[in-house]
Design an enzyme around this catalytic site. Structure first.
Site, PDB file in Angstrom:
ATOM      1  CG  ASN A 106     -36.047  31.057  33.554  1.00 44.62           C
ATOM      2  OD1 ASN A 106     -36.537  30.912  33.241  1.00 44.62           O
ATOM      3  ND2 ASN A 106     -34.591  31.189  33.560  1.00 44.62           N
ATOM      4  CG  HIS A 108     -30.343  30.339  32.646  1.00 43.10           C
ATOM      5  ND1 HIS A 108     -30.396  30.531  31.154  1.00 43.10           N
ATOM      6  CD2 HIS A 108     -28.939  29.995  32.598  1.00 43.10           C
ATOM      7  CE1 HIS A 108     -29.791  30.815  30.576  1.00 43.10           C
ATOM      8  NE2 HIS A 108     -28.079  30.584  32.087  1.00 43.10           N
ATOM      9  CB  SER A 135     -29.403  28.040  38.057  1.00 41.48           C
ATOM     10  OG  SER A 135     -28.190  28.006  37.507  1.00 41.48           O
ATOM     11  CG  ASP A 144     -30.875  33.929  32.379  1.00 43.93           C
ATOM     12  OD1 ASP A 144     -32.827  33.805  32.817  1.00 43.93           O
ATOM     13  OD2 ASP A 144     -30.717  33.605  31.281  1.00 43.93           O
TER      14      ASP A 144
HETATM   15  C1  GAR Z   1     -34.196  23.473  28.578  1.00 48.34           C
HETATM   16  O1  GAR Z   1     -32.332  23.293  28.800  1.00 48.34           O
HETATM   17  C2  GAR Z   1     -33.909  25.041  29.865  1.00 48.34           C
HETATM   18  O2  GAR Z   1     -33.102  24.282  30.979  1.00 48.34           O
HETATM   19  C3  GAR Z   1     -33.622  26.452  28.602  1.00 48.34           C
HETATM   20  O3  GAR Z   1     -34.387  25.958  27.547  1.00 48.34           O
HETATM   21  C4  GAR Z   1     -34.087  24.046  27.122  1.00 48.34           C
HETATM   22  C5  GAR Z   1     -35.793  23.367  27.113  1.00 48.34           C
HETATM   23  O4  GAR Z   1     -36.075  22.497  26.933  1.00 48.34           O
HETATM   24  N1  GAR Z   1     -34.599  27.437  29.260  1.00 48.34           N
HETATM   25  C6  GAR Z   1     -33.548  28.595  28.435  1.00 48.34           C
HETATM   26  O5  GAR Z   1     -32.683  28.809  28.051  1.00 48.34           O
HETATM   27  C7  GAR Z   1     -34.019  30.181  29.332  1.00 48.34           C
HETATM   28  N2  GAR Z   1     -33.038  31.120  28.875  1.00 48.34           N
HETATM   29  P1  GAR Z   1     -37.778  21.543  27.219  1.00 48.34           P
HETATM   30  O6  GAR Z   1     -38.612  22.432  26.298  1.00 48.34           O
HETATM   31  O7  GAR Z   1     -37.373  20.718  26.531  1.00 48.34           O
HETATM   32  O8  GAR Z   1     -37.634  21.892  28.204  1.00 48.34           O
END
Ligand code: GAR
Length: 214
Positions: A106, A108, A135, A144
């Site tokens: 994942n 995060h 991370s 997480d």
């Molecule tokens: C990213 O910032 C990712 O790290 C986060 O959502 C966004 C997705 O962007 N993930 C989380 O918050 C997971 N808990 P993307 O759809 O453009 O890749």
């Protein structure tokens, strides 16, 4: 051997796009064998051909357990080496995590163990942090909470709001995820004894990587 990646995504899919671009550029020896979403309207799905798209709502699967079971079967059917949560915004149940343990990653948007869960950028601002970041970790049943493999940091700048900070973090998220996926694809990563390992060495602290950002 080219690593088979199953990608889980709920939204925009910029991390997925970074993966697709790296594969196309020949800088990641992998292939995306499926994109799986809990949101049929997720823009991420549009980034791959229709044959690679899978989407169901939890409601259509009779709730959380039914969704996890249906998702797990669909993922298993594409025989992935790695399952990558790239902007996947649902909790994965213990049974799902157990089934794919050690192959589930994942990304995060925080310097874990800080700010598990949602609204990480706002929380970093409210805490007055001077640094923030992203991370990549192995997924366990704890939200997480699985062992962290690598992190990248960015400064919090005066005048930042959650959007400007999120945009800066995203600049390092993409290369961070790609670097970890290169290690994964090369067979260099393991999860064992509750720790992430690279090249047979336990990572008692995450590997810090530096990338350009504004
Ligand atoms: C990213 O910032 C990712 O790290 C986060 O959502 C966004 C997705 O962007 N993930 C989380 O918050 C997971 N808990 P993307 O759809 O453009 O890749």
């Amino acid at each position: 051997m080219t690593a088979r990646l199953a990608i889980l995504a709920s939204g925009r899919g910029s991390n997925l796009q970074a993966i697709l671009d790296a594969i196309a550029a020949g800088t990641l020896d992998a292939s995306v064998v499926g994109v799986f979403s809990d949101k049929p309207e997720a823009p991420a799905l549009q980034r791959v051909p229709e044959a690679l798209r899978w989407a169901r709502t939890p409601k259509a699967c009779g709730g959380r357990d039914g969704f996890d079971a249906t998702l797990a079967e669909a993922i298993a059917a594409v025989r992935p080496d790695w399952i990558v949560c790239a902007g996947y915004m649902r909790l994965l149940g213990a049974g799902f995590v157990q089934r794919f343990a050690g192959r589930l990653l994942n990304i995060h948007p925080s310097l874990l163990p800080k700010y598990k869960g949602l609204h990480t950028h706002q929380r970093a601002l409210e805490a007055g942090d001077a640094e923030h970041g992203a991370s990549v970790h192995f997924v366990t049943a704890e939200l997480d909470g699985g062992p962290v493999i690598a992190q990248a940091r960015v400064p919090v700048r005066p005048g930042d709001d959650a959007d400007t900070l999120a945009a800066r973090v995203l600049q390092v998220e993409h290369p961070l995820l790609l670097e970890v996926l290169r290690w994964a694809a090369a067979g260099r990563l393991r999860m064992h004894d509750g720790l992430a390992w690279r090249d047979g060495q336990p990572l008692y602290t995450p590997i810090y990587l530096q990338f350009a950002h504004d």
